[in-house]
Design a protein around this motif. Structure first.
Motif, short mmCIF file in Angstrom:
data_model
loop_
_atom_site.label_atom_id
_atom_site.label_comp_id
_atom_site.label_asym_id
_atom_site.label_seq_id
_atom_site.Cartn_x
_atom_site.Cartn_y
_atom_site.Cartn_z
N ALA A 64 0.91 -1.30 -0.18
CA ALA A 64 -0.06 0.09 0.09
C ALA A 64 0.95 1.38 -0.06
O ALA A 64 0.47 2.07 -0.85
N ARG A 65 1.98 1.14 0.65
CA ARG A 65 2.77 2.48 0.86
C ARG A 65 3.39 2.61 -0.40
O ARG A 65 3.67 3.79 -1.18
N ALA A 66 3.89 1.57 -1.20
CA ALA A 66 4.65 1.87 -2.51
C ALA A 66 3.45 2.37 -3.70
O ALA A 66 3.64 3.05 -4.53
N LEU A 67 2.13 1.59 -3.66
CA LEU A 67 1.24 1.92 -4.12
C LEU A 67 0.95 3.59 -4.18
O LEU A 67 0.75 4.28 -5.34
N LEU A 86 2.89 5.67 -3.81
CA LEU A 86 3.98 6.73 -4.53
C LEU A 86 4.04 6.71 -6.05
O LEU A 86 4.78 7.32 -6.76
N LEU A 87 2.76 6.22 -6.74
CA LEU A 87 2.77 6.10 -8.22
C LEU A 87 2.46 7.45 -8.79
O LEU A 87 1.69 8.34 -7.69
N ARG A 88 2.66 7.86 -10.11
CA ARG A 88 2.32 9.30 -10.42
C ARG A 88 1.05 8.69 -11.11
O ARG A 88 0.60 7.66 -11.10
N PRO A 89 0.03 9.76 -11.50
CA PRO A 89 -1.17 9.33 -12.33
C PRO A 89 -1.11 8.59 -13.41
O PRO A 89 0.18 8.75 -14.21
N ARG A 90 -1.85 7.42 -13.29
CA ARG A 90 -1.78 6.42 -14.65
C ARG A 90 -0.27 5.56 -14.37
O ARG A 90 -0.40 4.92 -15.24
N GLY A 91 0.27 5.72 -13.21
CA GLY A 91 1.24 4.76 -13.09
C GLY A 91 0.95 3.35 -12.76
O GLY A 91 -0.21 3.08 -12.74
N GLN A 92 1.85 2.29 -12.82
CA GLN A 92 1.45 1.08 -12.75
C GLN A 92 2.39 0.38 -11.60
O GLN A 92 3.67 0.84 -11.28
N LEU A 93 1.70 -0.35 -10.65
CA LEU A 93 2.43 -1.18 -9.74
C LEU A 93 2.56 -2.64 -10.14
O LEU A 93 1.13 -3.13 -10.23
N ILE A 94 3.55 -3.41 -10.46
CA ILE A 94 3.35 -4.69 -10.49
C ILE A 94 3.96 -5.51 -9.41
O ILE A 94 4.85 -5.37 -8.81
N ALA A 150 -2.41 -5.82 2.42
CA ALA A 150 -3.79 -5.32 2.81
C ALA A 150 -3.96 -3.97 1.89
O ALA A 150 -3.27 -2.91 2.23
N LEU A 151 -5.03 -3.89 0.93
CA LEU A 151 -5.02 -2.58 0.15
C LEU A 151 -6.58 -1.91 0.46
O LEU A 151 -7.54 -2.81 0.38
N ASP A 152 -6.52 -0.82 0.71
CA ASP A 152 -7.85 0.08 0.89
C ASP A 152 -8.04 0.69 -0.45
O ASP A 152 -7.49 1.62 -0.77
N PHE A 153 -8.98 0.17 -1.14
CA PHE A 153 -9.43 1.10 -2.38
C PHE A 153 -9.86 2.31 -2.49
O PHE A 153 -9.95 2.92 -3.28
N PHE A 154 -10.42 2.41 -1.17
CA PHE A 154 -11.13 3.95 -1.12
C PHE A 154 -9.89 4.87 -0.91
O PHE A 154 -9.90 6.15 -1.15
N ALA A 155 -8.74 4.59 -0.78
CA ALA A 155 -7.39 5.18 -0.76
C ALA A 155 -7.13 5.99 -2.01
O ALA A 155 -6.39 6.77 -2.09
N PHE A 156 -7.39 5.01 -3.13
CA PHE A 156 -7.20 5.54 -4.43
C PHE A 156 -7.72 6.80 -4.68
O PHE A 156 -7.12 7.78 -5.55
N PHE A 157 -9.00 7.43 -3.96
CA PHE A 157 -9.35 8.67 -4.33
C PHE A 157 -8.63 9.72 -3.66
O PHE A 157 -8.73 10.83 -4.25
N GLY A 158 -7.83 9.40 -2.60
CA GLY A 158 -6.73 10.33 -2.51
C GLY A 158 -5.30 10.16 -3.01
O GLY A 158 -4.26 10.91 -2.32
N GLY A 159 -5.24 8.93 -3.72
CA GLY A 159 -3.88 8.39 -3.97
C GLY A 159 -3.74 8.79 -5.45
O GLY A 159 -4.09 9.82 -6.15
N PRO A 160 -3.01 7.87 -6.18
CA PRO A 160 -2.46 8.03 -7.56
C PRO A 160 -3.82 7.66 -8.47
O PRO A 160 -4.84 6.93 -8.30
N VAL A 161 -4.08 8.84 -9.41
CA VAL A 161 -5.10 8.50 -10.19
C VAL A 161 -4.88 7.66 -11.42
O VAL A 161 -3.98 7.57 -11.89
#
Length: 308
Positions: free
Chosen positions: A206-209, A211-219, A230-241
C-alpha cells in the motif's frame, strides 16, 4: 543417484537420500548437475505455504549434458548448459525438456550460470511487462534479492531512473554501483514513480502504491515478508489517479524458457549482466542455506555445488 528429498519437517526441509536416476524422454536431455541455486518460492512450497509441497525441488541448475535428446533438439552431448526444469534439480542428474535449456559459452562459468534461471527470467520478464523504461522512473522494493539485482542492472542499462529499496546499506552497495539510487525506507524513496515493482507484501504494498504518479502502474510479483498485502481501495480517491495494479507470474509468457535463458547468457557473456552470488557452498549445507534464505540472511543468489 544421490538427491535432496523433502522431509515434511519445517526444521529440516530436505535431507540427502537416494532417488531413481531419471530417464530422458525424446525431447529431453539428461544433465549431470554440477551446481544449482535455491529460491524462496521453492522454500515456501517445501513449507506448504504454496501449492506443490512434497514435490522434489530444484528449478535452477547448471551442468553437463551426458545424453542428448533423442529427437535431435537442444544441446549436444558434452555441452555445458544452464536449465530451468519444473523440479527435481537438487540431484546428481536431471532430465530436462530441451526448450528449458541454454548452452553456455566458455566465458560463462557453471557456478555463475546456476544463479541465472528463475531470478533472471523473472527480472527479464518483469521489465518486458513494465514496457519502455527509457527516461522513466522505477521503484524496486526488496531490491537486494536475486531478482532485484538483475532488475536494477537491466533497468538502469535501459535508461530508467531506478530507486532501489534495501534493508541495509551493505545490501545496497552493489545496486548503487549499477547506477541506482538506494534507500532503506520507502519514506525516503521520493517519487512519484511511473512504475513500481513490488515484492515485499504486508504494509509495503500500500505504501508503494501511494508513490505512483497518475496513470502509473504497480506490478506485484512477490511477498518476501511473508505478510499478506492489505489494500484499501478507497485510498485511491486520495492517491494516484487511474493507477494500475497488476499481478505478475514469470511463467505466463509465450516465449520459451530456452530463448530467454539464452538471452540472459548472452548478456552475461557480453558483460552487460552480472549475477551476484551472495552465498556459495557445497550442497551438503542446503538445509541451513534454505533457513538462511527464508530469513532473508542471504543477499542476491545462493548457489550450491554438487559433489562429483
Amino acid at each position: 543417484m544421490k538427491a535432496l528429498l523433502p522431509t515434511g519437517d519445517p526444521a529440516t526441509l530436505v535431507a540427502p537420500g537416494e532417488a531413481e536416476e531419471p530417464r530422458s524422454g525424446p525431447g529431453q536431455a539428461l544433465v549431470k548437475v554440477e551446481a544449482f541455486s535455491v529460491n524462496r518460492g521453492e522454500i515456501l512450497r517445501l513449507h506448504g505455504a504454496l501449492p506443490g509441497v512434497g514435490m522434489r525441488p530444484g528449478k535452477d541448475i547448471a551442468g553437463l549434458v551426458v545424453q542428448a535428446a533423442a529427437d535431435g533438439s537442444g544441446p549436444r552431448t558434452g555441452q555445458r548448459v544452464v536449465a530451468h526444469p519444473p523440479g527435481g534439480g537438487w540431484a546428481e542428474y536431471a532430465a530436462v525438456d530441451t526448450d528449458r535449456i541454454a548452452v553456455l559459452p566458455d566465458t560463462v562459468p557453471t557456478l555463475t550460470a546456476a544463479a541465472l534461471p528463475l531470478a533472471g527470467l523473472t527480472a527479464l520478464r518483469l521489465l518486458r511487462t513494465a514496457g519502455s523504461l527509457a527516461g522513466r522512473s522505477l521503484l524496486v522494493t526488496g531490491a537486494s534479492g536475486g531478482v532485484g539485482h538483475y532488475v536494477t542492472e537491466l533497468a538502469v542499462a535501459a535508461g530508467a531512473d531506478v530507486t532501489a529499496v534495501t534493508a541495509t546499506a551493505p545490501r545496497g552497495r552493489r545496486l548503487a554501483e549499477f547506477g541506482a539510487t538506494v534507500v532503506h525506507d520507502l519514506a525516503d524513496a521520493g517519487g512519484p514513480f511511473d512504475t513500481v515493482l513490488e515484492s515485499v507484501g504486508g504494509p509495503t504494498t500500500a505504501r508503494a502504491l501511494a508513490l505512483l504518479r497518475p496513470r502509473g502502474q504497480l506490478i506485484w510479483f512477490g511477498q518476501a515478508s511473508g505478510e499478506p498485502a492489505a489494500l484499501d481501495f478507497f485510498a485511491f480517491f486520495g492517491g494516484p489517479v487511474s493507477a494500475t495494479l497488476r499481478h505478475f507470474s514469470y511463467e505466463d509468457f509465450p516465449e520459451p524458457y530456452a530463448a530467454d535463458l539464452a538471452l540472459l547468457v548472452r548478456l552475461v557473456a557480453a558483460g552487460r549482466l552480472h549475477p551476484e552470488i551472495g552465498h556459495l557452498a557445497d550442497w551438503s549445507s542446503t538445509p541451513s542455506v534454505l533457513t538462511a534464505l527464508l530469513n532473508r540472511a542471504i543477499p542476491a543468489n545462493a548457489v550450491l555445488k554438487v559433489a562429483a
